[in-house]
Design an enzyme around this catalytic site. Structure first.
Site, short mmCIF file in Angstrom:
data_model
loop_
_atom_site.label_atom_id
_atom_site.label_comp_id
_atom_site.label_asym_id
_atom_site.label_seq_id
_atom_site.Cartn_x
_atom_site.Cartn_y
_atom_site.Cartn_z
N LYS A 83 4.58 27.57 -73.21
CA LYS A 83 5.27 29.04 -73.28
C LYS A 83 4.53 29.94 -74.30
O LYS A 83 3.41 30.24 -73.88
CB LYS A 83 6.77 28.58 -73.87
CG LYS A 83 7.58 27.62 -73.12
CD LYS A 83 7.88 27.70 -71.41
CE LYS A 83 8.72 27.01 -70.86
NZ LYS A 83 8.51 25.67 -71.01
N ARG A 135 -8.08 9.16 -73.85
CA ARG A 135 -6.98 9.02 -73.75
C ARG A 135 -6.27 8.79 -75.43
O ARG A 135 -5.17 9.62 -75.59
CB ARG A 135 -6.52 7.80 -72.98
CG ARG A 135 -4.92 7.80 -72.61
CD ARG A 135 -4.45 6.29 -72.42
NE ARG A 135 -4.49 5.35 -73.27
CZ ARG A 135 -5.20 4.24 -73.27
NH1 ARG A 135 -5.73 3.72 -71.99
NH2 ARG A 135 -5.13 3.23 -74.25
#
Length: 384
Positions: free
Chosen positions: A201, A51
């Site tokens: 994207k 994490r």
């Protein structure tokens, strides 16, 4: 960095060779935790719990920092995760300046978050920086946010001019450069402090992961707060997604070049079509931001085009449903072309014109894409 250098850096993933095996692609460390040595020391820098840090992140983060000309980069679980990490590091009473045109997901989150967090918000017109000059507050405005080209009209903000205004007021500047990518614009070269990407994207380019990235000009105290927020807020990107992102980035240069060429051809075609009221693309000479775009965008004007059809919202949705090659779906930056009725996606409070369609132009044959749009527009006019 020249366009040629960018191309080589990307294709070779920053000349990556795995030291232990000689592999030319990095391994995936699908481990949540990491053993310590005989002295209970961490074996590799930062690798103690995924994490906080996972070694799979390192090649992609190093490459992205080099591409942007920044000091460091961090990967996040989404573009929103990267964006919001900056805002949650601000304190009660801080003021932020936001453009009128920005990604609706971040705008909606900020309007909700700011009230509970005690942030002051003012909006400015990204095409008229006198409005930014009027709202920044000396010593009070902490962050100025820029999105250029701005979704979905692709209006252009002069990055250097906006940054100068912000810095004079003592604010830091963050630019959402998702649409430009470092192939077209490197905002740090224009003086900004942070560059944000929805890596979902263009950086990835294959519509198969959700990711975000943040790059800093220098490792400031605010940057260390962002690093803390990523770890303790749980916004880190998973190892497999980090590996996929690096794989996608290796073809960014060629994908971006083809998408820009296709988009420019399609924009010129739409500008002459009877079924189209107006085309929004910074590569067109009549676009209001064309000259600024020419100065701060290299090798193209982007792969996204919006246009207003001559008709209603229902007619626009009919066009989006009629195309064969353009897929009616939300997102942008993939190798496949997408068409979207933006107002429907943003919801009832959207400021987007109801007859606007947004195209994410992929790397297919441009003529086939043009014929697909022509057939859908012509059919819509004949049946309206």
């Amino acid at each position: 960095m020249s366009d040629h250098q960018l191309a080589t850096l990307l294709a070779q993933a920053d000349h990556f060779i795995h030291e232990e095996t000689g592999a030319v692609t990095p391994p995936i460390y699908n481990s949540s935790t990491f053993a310590r040595d005989d002295h209970y020391e961490i074996r590799a820098a930062g690798a103690k719990y995924s994490r906080t840090h996972n070694p799979t992140h390192e090649p992609a983060e190093r490459l992205l920092a080099k591409l942007e000309g920044g000091a460091q980069a961090l990967l996040f679980g989404s573009g929103l995760g990267a964006s919001t990490a900056l805002f949650v590091c601000l304190t009660r009473g801080d003021h932020v300046a936001l453009p009128n045109e920005m990604y609706h997901g971040l705008r909606d989150w900020l309007l909700d978050f700011s009230g509970r967090w005690g942030l002051g918000i003012d909006f400015y017109d990204g095409t008229d920086l006198d409005t930014l000059e009027r709202i920044v507050r000396q010593g009070k405005t902490r962050l100025v946010w820029i999105e250029t080209p701005a979704n979905p009209t692709w209006n252009i903000t002069d990055i250097a001019a906006a940054t100068s205004i912000a810095h004079r007021a003592g604010a830091v500047v963050a630019v959402d450069s998702t649409v430009s990518t470092p192939i077209l614009t490197r905002p740090i070269e224009h003086g900004v402090d942070f560059v944000v990407h929805s890596a979902t994207k263009y950086l990835n380019g294959h519509s198969d992961l959700v990711a975000g990235a943040l790059v800093c000009r220098e490792a400031s105290a605010l940057w260390e707060s962002v690093r803390f927020q990523r770890s303790h807020g749980g916004a880190v990107l998973a190892p497999m997604e980090a590996w996929l992102l690096l794989r996608g980035m290796r073809t960014l240069h060629v994908r971006m070049r083809q998408a820009c060429e296709n988009a420019e051809r399609i924009a010129h075609f739409l500008a002459t079509h009877d079924g189209v009221e107006r085309v929004m693309y910074p590569g067109l000479k009549d676009h209001p931001g064309h000259e600024i775009a020419r100065r701060q965008m290299n090798s193209g004007f982007g792969g996204v085009v919006s246009f207003l059809i001559n008709g209603t919202a229902d007619a626009a949705k009919a066009v989006a449903s009629r195309t064969r090659l353009f897929v009616p779906a939300t997102s942008l930056g993939g190798v496949e072309s997408l068409i979207e009725h933006r107002a429907s996606v943003e919801g009832p409070n959207s400021p987007v014109a109801p007859n606007l369609l947004r195209l994410s132009v992929g790397i297919e044959d441009a003529q086939e894409l043009i014929e697909d749009l022509d057939e859908a527009l012509t059919h819509a006019r004949q049946t309206s």
